[in-house]
Write a protein that holds these residues in place. Structure first.
Motif, PDB file in Angstrom:
ATOM      1  N   PHE A  21       0.653  -1.300  -0.327  1.00  0.00           N
ATOM      2  CA  PHE A  21      -0.204   0.125  -0.081  1.00  0.00           C
ATOM      3  C   PHE A  21       0.916   1.065   0.222  1.00  0.00           C
ATOM      4  O   PHE A  21       2.065   1.774   0.321  1.00  0.00           O
ATOM      5  CB  PHE A  21      -1.345   0.166   1.582  1.00  0.00           C
ATOM      6  N   SER A  22       0.576   2.052  -0.172  1.00  0.00           N
ATOM      7  CA  SER A  22       1.311   3.585   0.079  1.00  0.00           C
ATOM      8  C   SER A  22       1.434   4.161   1.157  1.00  0.00           C
ATOM      9  O   SER A  22       2.276   4.674   0.976  1.00  0.00           O
ATOM     10  CB  SER A  22       0.696   4.583  -1.675  1.00  0.00           C
ATOM     11  N   VAL A  23      -0.034   3.973   2.031  1.00  0.00           N
ATOM     12  CA  VAL A  23       0.101   4.512   2.887  1.00  0.00           C
ATOM     13  C   VAL A  23      -0.365   3.294   3.852  1.00  0.00           C
ATOM     14  O   VAL A  23      -1.445   2.612   3.254  1.00  0.00           O
ATOM     15  CB  VAL A  23      -0.564   5.753   3.173  1.00  0.00           C
ATOM     16  N   LEU A  24       0.440   2.764   5.162  1.00  0.00           N
ATOM     17  CA  LEU A  24      -0.483   1.771   6.083  1.00  0.00           C
ATOM     18  C   LEU A  24      -1.412   2.016   6.894  1.00  0.00           C
ATOM     19  O   LEU A  24      -2.779   1.759   6.207  1.00  0.00           O
ATOM     20  CB  LEU A  24       1.019   1.788   7.274  1.00  0.00           C
ATOM     21  N   PHE A  25      -1.837   3.064   7.706  1.00  0.00           N
ATOM     22  CA  PHE A  25      -2.921   3.350   8.327  1.00  0.00           C
ATOM     23  C   PHE A  25      -2.600   4.251   9.640  1.00  0.00           C
ATOM     24  O   PHE A  25      -3.214   5.439   8.739  1.00  0.00           O
ATOM     25  CB  PHE A  25      -3.176   1.819   9.108  1.00  0.00           C
ATOM     26  N   LEU A  26      -2.265   4.304  10.730  1.00  0.00           N
ATOM     27  CA  LEU A  26      -2.627   5.732  11.689  1.00  0.00           C
ATOM     28  C   LEU A  26      -0.396   5.574  11.948  1.00  0.00           C
ATOM     29  O   LEU A  26       0.116   4.744  12.195  1.00  0.00           O
ATOM     30  CB  LEU A  26      -3.079   4.665  12.141  1.00  0.00           C
ATOM     31  N   ALA A  27      -0.561   6.960  11.223  1.00  0.00           N
ATOM     32  CA  ALA A  27       0.705   7.171  11.859  1.00  0.00           C
ATOM     33  C   ALA A  27       1.161   8.341  13.114  1.00  0.00           C
ATOM     34  O   ALA A  27       0.602   8.782  13.035  1.00  0.00           O
ATOM     35  CB  ALA A  27       2.015   7.811  10.564  1.00  0.00           C
ATOM     36  N   SER A  28       2.179   7.798  14.196  1.00  0.00           N
ATOM     37  CA  SER A  28       2.231   8.845  15.303  1.00  0.00           C
ATOM     38  C   SER A  28       4.216   9.051  14.972  1.00  0.00           C
ATOM     39  O   SER A  28       4.549   7.954  15.438  1.00  0.00           O
ATOM     40  CB  SER A  28       2.348   7.918  16.497  1.00  0.00           C
ATOM     41  N   ASP A  37      11.756   4.347   8.223  1.00  0.00           N
ATOM     42  CA  ASP A  37      12.898   5.040   8.022  1.00  0.00           C
ATOM     43  C   ASP A  37      12.995   6.653   8.741  1.00  0.00           C
ATOM     44  O   ASP A  37      13.794   6.870   8.325  1.00  0.00           O
ATOM     45  CB  ASP A  37      13.695   4.874   6.516  1.00  0.00           C
ATOM     46  N   ALA A  38      12.034   7.400   8.539  1.00  0.00           N
ATOM     47  CA  ALA A  38      12.136   8.117   8.651  1.00  0.00           C
ATOM     48  C   ALA A  38      11.495   8.888   9.901  1.00  0.00           C
ATOM     49  O   ALA A  38      11.532   9.930  10.676  1.00  0.00           O
ATOM     50  CB  ALA A  38      10.362   9.335   8.405  1.00  0.00           C
ATOM     51  N   GLY A  39      11.723   6.865  10.605  1.00  0.00           N
ATOM     52  CA  GLY A  39      11.067   7.295  12.427  1.00  0.00           C
ATOM     53  C   GLY A  39      10.136   7.211  13.520  1.00  0.00           C
ATOM     54  O   GLY A  39       9.239   7.840  14.132  1.00  0.00           O
ATOM     55  N   HIS A  40       8.789   6.933  12.237  1.00  0.00           N
ATOM     56  CA  HIS A  40       7.196   7.394  12.369  1.00  0.00           C
ATOM     57  C   HIS A  40       6.745   5.770  13.079  1.00  0.00           C
ATOM     58  O   HIS A  40       7.409   4.519  12.481  1.00  0.00           O
ATOM     59  CB  HIS A  40       6.570   7.438  11.080  1.00  0.00           C
TER      60      HIS A  40
END
Length: 332
Positions: free
Chosen positions: A13-20, A314-317
């Motif tokens: 997927f281009s984006v997973l679900f929920l990022a923090s 890799d961006a630390g999210h």
């Protein structure tokens, strides 16, 4: 054990679900990113596909754009090129270098290679970009090793410097009902050398005697992810995530968490989860024998998770997947 039917697809997927964000958890609200309406690629599902997966235990993008997929049932790593086409197989069942007994994790190396964790052989193996074995290291349990009195369980994350977080269950036997075990997190070097205890979590709940031995179906199952210079761990219950700092690792006593985060997600209906499991049996995604063993337990016991899994990038999210019965029935 729940097994997946053949031709199980790997979806990208281009984006997973929920990022923090991993840093500044208390200072800023979490950014909510949601799945796109459709996968950008789906590998291993079509009958004409040259890639079929049996039981995926991990997948990672390598630094050169390829994808490495750990297939636990086939006990090998499948390599895909940047377009998702088959690019080779690394490993096979066995005990020799580059062979696997219980392949349960794969992670990328900076030079285009990758590393694996074999829980059955307690072994870290490093491969070069061509899939050749560079080094093999086994966790030493002899002479009062770090997991004495427990069973080495799983890989919970790899830090940027190559250090690895492994966990093991320390049982607390009970003669009169369920007992709470401790899940202990340990920090190990790339050479599998023990660096210290990282922390602990209440872990699984077990029934001793009765119709089912081992973890209860609704018992918490830990998920972990390395996020920058921290390690996040959750059992999915109440949306609570604990953070541990590798710099706090101690040779004897597990340190306390250095931070925590609670994701407020409503708990799903228990019966909806069981119905989803029944549907998975009907679809052939769960073996009937495994389903009968699960149904033998009391359906009213054990918590149902609010989070299904956590990931990092890799961006630390930190990425959070809320539990949803229809899509996460196999987590039961």
């Amino acid at each position: 054990m729940i097994s997946i039917s053949p031709a199980f697809p790997l979806k990208l997927f281009s984006v997973l679900f929920l990022a923090s964000p991993a840093a500044g958890l208390a200072q800023s609200p979490a950014a909510e990113w949601r799945l796109g309406p459709a996968a950008i690629a789906e590998l291993g599902a079509a009958p004409q596909s040259d890639v079929l997966f049996s039981r995926i235990r991990g997948a990672v993008f390598l630094s050169d754009g390829r994808i490495a997929v750990a297939d636990a049932q086939e006990r090998h790593v499948v390599l895909l090129d940047e377009e998702g086409a088959f690019d080779g197989v690394v490993g096979r069942p066995g005990e020799g270098p580059g062979e696997f007994e219980d392949l349960s994790a794969v992670w990328a190396a900076p030079d285009g290679g990758f590393s694996t964790w074999d829980g059955g052989q307690r072994r870290i193996t490093h491969f070069d970009a061509g899939g050749q074995v560079r080094a093999t290291h086994r966790v030493d349990l002899a002479g009062g090793g770090p997991v004495e009195g427990g069973n080495l369980d799983a890989h919970y994350g790899t830090l940027p410097d190559g250090r690895v977080v492994l966990a093991w269950i320390v049982a607390r036997p009970s003669l009169d009902g369920p007992a709470a075990d401790r899940m202990v997190l340990g920090l190990f070097g790339p050479d599998a050398g023990f660096h210290g205890l990282l922390g602990e979590h209440p872990g699984m709940v077990r029934r001793f005697g009765g119709p089912v031995s081992g973890p209860l179906p609704m018992s918490p199952r830990l998920w972990g992810a390395a996020v920058g210079d921290r390690v996040a761990v959750t059992d999915g219950v109440d949306g609570h995530i604990r953070f541990f700092a590798p710099g706090e690792a101690h040779p004897i006593e597990p340190p306390e968490p250095v931070d925590h985060l609670t994701v407020h997600s409503p708990a799903p209906d228990r019966w909806a989860a069981w119905e989803a499991l029944d549907a998975a049996v009907g679809a052939g995604e769960v073996e009937p024998l495994a389903a009968r063993a699960i149904r033998a337990a009391d359906r009213d016991e054990g918590p149902i998770p609010t989070l299904a899994r956590i990931f990092s990038d890799d961006a630390g999210h930190l990425w959070v997947k809320p539990y949803e019965p229809a899509s996460d029935a196999l987590l039961l």
